[in-house]
Design a protein around this motif. Structure first.
Motif, PDB file in Angstrom:
ATOM      1  N   ASP A   1      -8.902  -2.847   1.274  1.00 18.99           N
ATOM      2  CA  ASP A   1      -8.249  -3.071  -0.020  1.00 18.99           C
ATOM      3  C   ASP A   1      -7.030  -2.174  -0.225  1.00 18.99           C
ATOM      4  O   ASP A   1      -6.411  -2.210  -1.288  1.00 18.99           O
ATOM      5  N   GLY A   2      -6.702  -1.340   0.768  1.00 20.07           N
ATOM      6  CA  GLY A   2      -5.545  -0.465   0.650  1.00 20.07           C
ATOM      7  C   GLY A   2      -5.841   0.880   0.037  1.00 20.07           C
ATOM      8  O   GLY A   2      -4.913   1.646  -0.247  1.00 20.07           O
ATOM      9  N   VAL A   3      -7.096   1.207  -0.167  1.00 20.18           N
ATOM     10  CA  VAL A   3      -7.472   2.497  -0.748  1.00 20.18           C
ATOM     11  C   VAL A   3      -7.413   3.579   0.328  1.00 20.18           C
ATOM     12  O   VAL A   3      -7.966   3.415   1.422  1.00 20.18           O
TER      13      VAL A   3
ATOM     14  N   VAL B   1      -6.452   7.023   7.044  1.00 21.58           N
ATOM     15  CA  VAL B   1      -7.217   5.782   7.042  1.00 21.58           C
ATOM     16  C   VAL B   1      -7.197   5.145   5.649  1.00 21.58           C
ATOM     17  O   VAL B   1      -7.429   5.823   4.640  1.00 21.58           O
ATOM     18  N   PHE B   2      -6.913   3.831   5.621  1.00 24.53           N
ATOM     19  CA  PHE B   2      -6.978   3.038   4.403  1.00 24.53           C
ATOM     20  C   PHE B   2      -8.027   1.945   4.605  1.00 24.53           C
ATOM     21  O   PHE B   2      -8.124   1.370   5.697  1.00 24.53           O
TER      22      PHE B   2
ATOM     23  N   ILE C   1       0.868  -1.186   0.000  1.00 26.53           N
ATOM     24  CA  ILE C   1       0.000   0.000   0.000  1.00 26.53           C
ATOM     25  C   ILE C   1       0.899   1.229   0.000  1.00 26.53           C
ATOM     26  O   ILE C   1       1.693   1.425   0.926  1.00 26.53           O
ATOM     27  N   ARG C   2       0.774   2.048  -1.030  1.00 28.64           N
ATOM     28  CA  ARG C   2       1.602   3.240  -1.140  1.00 28.64           C
ATOM     29  C   ARG C   2       0.725   4.484  -1.203  1.00 28.64           C
ATOM     30  O   ARG C   2      -0.368   4.452  -1.750  1.00 28.64           O
ATOM     31  N   LYS C   3       1.265   5.559  -0.659  1.00 24.33           N
ATOM     32  CA  LYS C   3       0.520   6.822  -0.631  1.00 24.33           C
ATOM     33  C   LYS C   3       1.411   7.953  -1.103  1.00 24.33           C
ATOM     34  O   LYS C   3       2.595   8.008  -0.761  1.00 24.33           O
ATOM     35  N   GLN C   4       0.848   8.855  -1.889  1.00 20.91           N
ATOM     36  CA  GLN C   4       1.582  10.051  -2.301  1.00 20.91           C
ATOM     37  C   GLN C   4       2.021  10.806  -1.051  1.00 20.91           C
ATOM     38  O   GLN C   4       1.209  11.132  -0.191  1.00 20.91           O
ATOM     39  N   HIS C   5       3.312  11.065  -0.944  1.00 22.64           N
ATOM     40  CA  HIS C   5       3.821  11.664   0.284  1.00 22.64           C
ATOM     41  C   HIS C   5       4.925  12.656  -0.030  1.00 22.64           C
ATOM     42  O   HIS C   5       5.805  12.369  -0.855  1.00 22.64           O
TER      43      HIS C   5
ATOM     44  N   LEU D   1      -7.359   0.296   8.137  1.00 21.72           N
ATOM     45  CA  LEU D   1      -6.064   0.544   8.763  1.00 21.72           C
ATOM     46  C   LEU D   1      -5.913   2.028   9.051  1.00 21.72           C
ATOM     47  O   LEU D   1      -6.045   2.859   8.155  1.00 21.72           O
ATOM     48  N   TRP D   2      -5.586   2.370  10.306  1.00 26.63           N
ATOM     49  CA  TRP D   2      -5.406   3.749  10.746  1.00 26.63           C
ATOM     50  C   TRP D   2      -3.919   3.975  11.017  1.00 26.63           C
ATOM     51  O   TRP D   2      -3.299   3.198  11.751  1.00 26.63           O
TER      52      TRP D   2
END
Length: 421
Positions: free
Chosen positions: A374-376, A370-371, A282-286, A353-354
């Motif tokens: 499904d990782g969104v 929060v995701f 799970i990746r997030k723009q950071h 997931l928090w």
């Protein structure tokens, strides 16, 4: 009569002109038809059987963002002199169990915060505690309590009576530390090699994560980078060790049927199945924040300002300034200077997931990214100042809150999810 050569020349010129027009049209079409729109909020792809979820923007709109009720639905504690509150669990029947560190006991309350009974006391005998670090509700509202000093797990029946105790089997190089519980009742445990006396400088020991069925062999799920610790010798000959400012670490938590863990070097959360297979990233723009020794100076000076003796202050300043500083701040987790202490990764009752995102000294905040399962990336939930969640349900958040006088409370807030039933 027009000469044949002239006719051919005109035809050639016309053909060249048409080709030029076609090229121009093609260029225009390419420019106009290129999709310069931003990427989708979430992109999902498969890489060698691993599902990669790349999040660019949160899915929630301003009107659908989850939030907490403005006032707690339940608030208790001061009248019972709760102090050094540890784990807190709400059982299926609504009762709330609080591990009270100052008295080394469990206190049981009704759903509205009325005291019902006390369980255990300080000691090393059956049903007694030294230091409660973890507590989980298990089958039929029984409790499993892990004492970190005794390295012992104790089980209490739904009425709070002591049932049994056991010491988890040793793992390679270290005794296990119970860290979580999976949906099938097996435990998430961590092990790490103990420090050696000759350690100096920046050390980052790897940590192993295991799934432990009671009475069976442990199953290794993952190996993580662990936490950076800086060891240095003091003028007194003693060895000081502490987290560097902006130092990196790794955090983990148990979901119902999976393990989540993340190293703070990047915003990437790894997901493993209960047999240890990596199933998702799970990746997030950071936006990574660059840091340098100058970034640590205000933090050091704030600490030194609390010291009245000038010689001691100068010594401490030199000592703290000698610690290394990473090239960029961690992506997630609590900073070393944070006033709060709560799990960096938490899974709620619905499998969301928090995550605690790292913040700089002038940005102190209390929020969770929060995701969904499904990782969104859904968005961010703001929490009240000085509130530390211990359990997140489908429609509530239970945790510890500290007032302006450092008096500890147990609070339950309603979790409001606009647009859901």
């Amino acid at each position: 009569m027009i000469p044949v050569v002239s006719v051919v020349r005109r035809m050639h010129i016309a053909e060249m002109t048409m080709r030029g027009r076609l090229i121009v049209l093609l260029v225009v079409c390419v420019g106009a038809c290129t999709d310069d729109r931003p990427p989708a909020a979430t992109e999902v792809r498969d890489s060698a059987g691993v599902r990669i979820v790349q999040n660019h923007r949160p899915a929630w709109s301003s009107s659908s963002t989850w939030r907490l009720s403005s006032e707690p639905a339940v608030d208790f504690g001061p009248a019972d002199t709760l102090y050094r509150i540890g784990p807190i669990v709400r059982l299926n029947d609504g009762r709330i169990v609080v591990a009270n560190g100052s008295s080394s006991e469990l206190r049981v309350y009704s759903a509205d915060g009325k005291p019902l009974r006390r369980i255990g006391r300080e000691g090393a005998g059956p049903g007694e505690f030294r230091d409660i670090s973890r507590m989980f509700a298990i089958a039929n509202d029984s409790l499993l309590v892990f004492d970190i000093l005794l390295r012992r797990a104790s089980v209490f029946d739904p009425q709070g009576e002591f049932a049994r105790a056991y010491i988890p089997p040793s793992l390679p190089n270290a005794a296990p530390m119970i860290e979580g519980r999976f949906g099938d009742g097996t435990l998430l445990v961590a092990s790490q090699s103990p420090p050696t006396p000759d350690r100096r400088g920046l050390v980052r020991n790897r940590r192993s994560l295991w799934r432990l069925p009671e009475g069976a062999a442990a199953i290794q799920l993952a190996e993580t980078p662990g936490r950076e610790i800086f060891y240095q010798e003091l003028p007194t000959g003693q060895v000081d060790f502490r987290r560097p400012y902006f130092g990196h670490a790794a955090y983990h938590t148990a979901g119902p049927d999976r393990l989540y863990w993340a190293s703070t070097d990047t915003f990437e959360i790894k997901v493993h199945s209960l047999d240890g297979k990596l199933i998702s990233l799970i990746r997030k723009q950071h936006d990574y924040q660059s840091v340098s020794p100058a970034s640590a100076s205000p933090i050091i000076e704030k600490h030194v300002a609390t010291l009245s003796d000038a010689a001691t202050a100068a010594s401490v300043r030199r000592h703290l300034s000698s610690m290394p500083v990473s090239g960029h701040a961690p992506a997630l987790g609590w900073p070393a200077w944070a006033s709060l202490s709560a799990p960096e990764l938490q899974v709620d009752a619905d499998g969301n997931l928090w995550v605690v995102e790292f913040f700089m000294p002038d940005e102190e905040r209390n929020a969770r990214t929060v995701f969904d399962r499904d990782g969104v990336w859904l968005g961010s939930v703001r929490l009240p100042p000085r509130f530390m969640p211990r359990q997140i349900g489908s429609d509530f958040i239970l945790g510890k809150w500290t007032d302006d006088l450092d008096v500890e409370h147990v609070r339950v807030y309603q979790l409001i999810k606009p647009g859901t039933q």
